[in-house]
Design a protein around this motif. Sequence first.
Motif, PDB file in Angstrom:
ATOM      1  N   CYS A   1     -19.370  -1.882  10.601  1.00 35.82           N
ATOM      2  CA  CYS A   1     -18.280  -1.624   9.668  1.00 35.82           C
ATOM      3  C   CYS A   1     -16.944  -1.872  10.353  1.00 35.82           C
ATOM      4  CB  CYS A   1     -18.352  -0.202   9.127  1.00 35.82           C
ATOM      5  SG  CYS A   1     -18.234   1.067  10.404  1.00 35.82           S
ATOM      6  N   ARG A   2     -15.903  -1.779   9.587  1.00 38.83           N
ATOM      7  CA  ARG A   2     -14.538  -1.849  10.095  1.00 38.83           C
ATOM      8  C   ARG A   2     -13.900  -0.487   9.874  1.00 38.83           C
ATOM      9  NH1 ARG A   2     -12.373  -7.137  10.634  1.00 38.83           N
ATOM     10  NH2 ARG A   2     -10.335  -6.437   9.913  1.00 38.83           N
ATOM     11  N   GLU A   3     -12.775  -0.224  10.528  1.00 34.97           N
ATOM     12  CA  GLU A   3     -12.127   1.063  10.316  1.00 34.97           C
ATOM     13  C   GLU A   3     -11.574   1.121   8.897  1.00 34.97           C
ATOM     14  OE1 GLU A   3      -8.646   1.173  10.027  1.00 34.97           O
ATOM     15  OE2 GLU A   3      -8.211  -0.783  10.749  1.00 34.97           O
TER      16      GLU A   3
ATOM     17  N   LEU B   1      -4.605  -1.244  11.113  1.00 39.49           N
ATOM     18  CA  LEU B   1      -4.122  -0.506  12.275  1.00 39.49           C
ATOM     19  C   LEU B   1      -4.543  -1.256  13.531  1.00 39.49           C
ATOM     20  CD1 LEU B   1      -5.062   3.137  11.231  1.00 39.49           C
ATOM     21  CD2 LEU B   1      -2.914   1.921  10.856  1.00 39.49           C
ATOM     22  N   GLY B   2      -3.565  -1.740  14.286  1.00 42.16           N
ATOM     23  CA  GLY B   2      -3.870  -2.490  15.501  1.00 42.16           C
ATOM     24  C   GLY B   2      -4.046  -1.584  16.703  1.00 42.16           C
ATOM     25  N   ASN B   3      -4.637  -2.109  17.733  1.00 38.39           N
ATOM     26  CA  ASN B   3      -4.804  -1.382  18.983  1.00 38.39           C
ATOM     27  C   ASN B   3      -3.602  -1.691  19.868  1.00 38.39           C
ATOM     28  OD1 ASN B   3      -5.806   0.092  21.091  1.00 38.39           O
ATOM     29  ND2 ASN B   3      -7.351  -1.413  21.677  1.00 38.39           N
ATOM     30  N   ASN B   4      -2.416  -1.263  19.401  1.00 38.43           N
ATOM     31  CA  ASN B   4      -1.180  -1.650  20.079  1.00 38.43           C
ATOM     32  C   ASN B   4      -0.231  -0.480  20.304  1.00 38.43           C
ATOM     33  OD1 ASN B   4      -0.236  -1.129  17.518  1.00 38.43           O
ATOM     34  ND2 ASN B   4       0.081  -3.267  16.982  1.00 38.43           N
ATOM     35  N   ASP B   5      -0.677   0.739  20.051  1.00 33.26           N
ATOM     36  CA  ASP B   5       0.139   1.946  20.256  1.00 33.26           C
ATOM     37  C   ASP B   5       1.425   1.937  19.444  1.00 33.26           C
ATOM     38  OD1 ASP B   5      -1.736   2.988  22.027  1.00 33.26           O
ATOM     39  OD2 ASP B   5      -0.828   1.953  23.721  1.00 33.26           O
ATOM     40  N   SER B   6       1.471   1.235  18.328  1.00 34.15           N
ATOM     41  CA  SER B   6       2.672   1.184  17.505  1.00 34.15           C
ATOM     42  C   SER B   6       2.529   2.098  16.291  1.00 34.15           C
ATOM     43  CB  SER B   6       2.936  -0.245  17.027  1.00 34.15           C
ATOM     44  OG  SER B   6       3.994  -0.261  16.082  1.00 34.15           O
ATOM     45  N   ALA B   7       3.467   3.011  16.124  1.00 36.36           N
ATOM     46  CA  ALA B   7       3.465   3.877  14.941  1.00 36.36           C
ATOM     47  C   ALA B   7       3.785   3.091  13.685  1.00 36.36           C
ATOM     48  CB  ALA B   7       4.479   5.005  15.121  1.00 36.36           C
TER      49      ALA B   7
END
Length: 73
Positions: free
Chosen positions: A45-47, A53-59
């Motif tokens: 599955c995907r989130e 939502l990227g894995n980039n620590d960006s709010a």
Amino acid sequence: MPEVVFSVDQSKSMRDQAVPGHNRWHPDIPVAAMVRPGDEFRIECREWTDAQLGNNDSANDVRDVDLTHAHML
């Protein structure tokens, strides 16, 4: 390892999969896989936002998420 009964290409949106994802259970949506009670299996599955939502620590990803396309099954 249990058999994968539903696989997902992580580079594609759930809408663009060989078997498209959906966001609700409904009798008009065809079954993607069948299993029997007691079977061991895996599904991919995907989130829940379908990779918004990227894995980039960006709010900003959370602020800008499009909730009209959320919760892919």
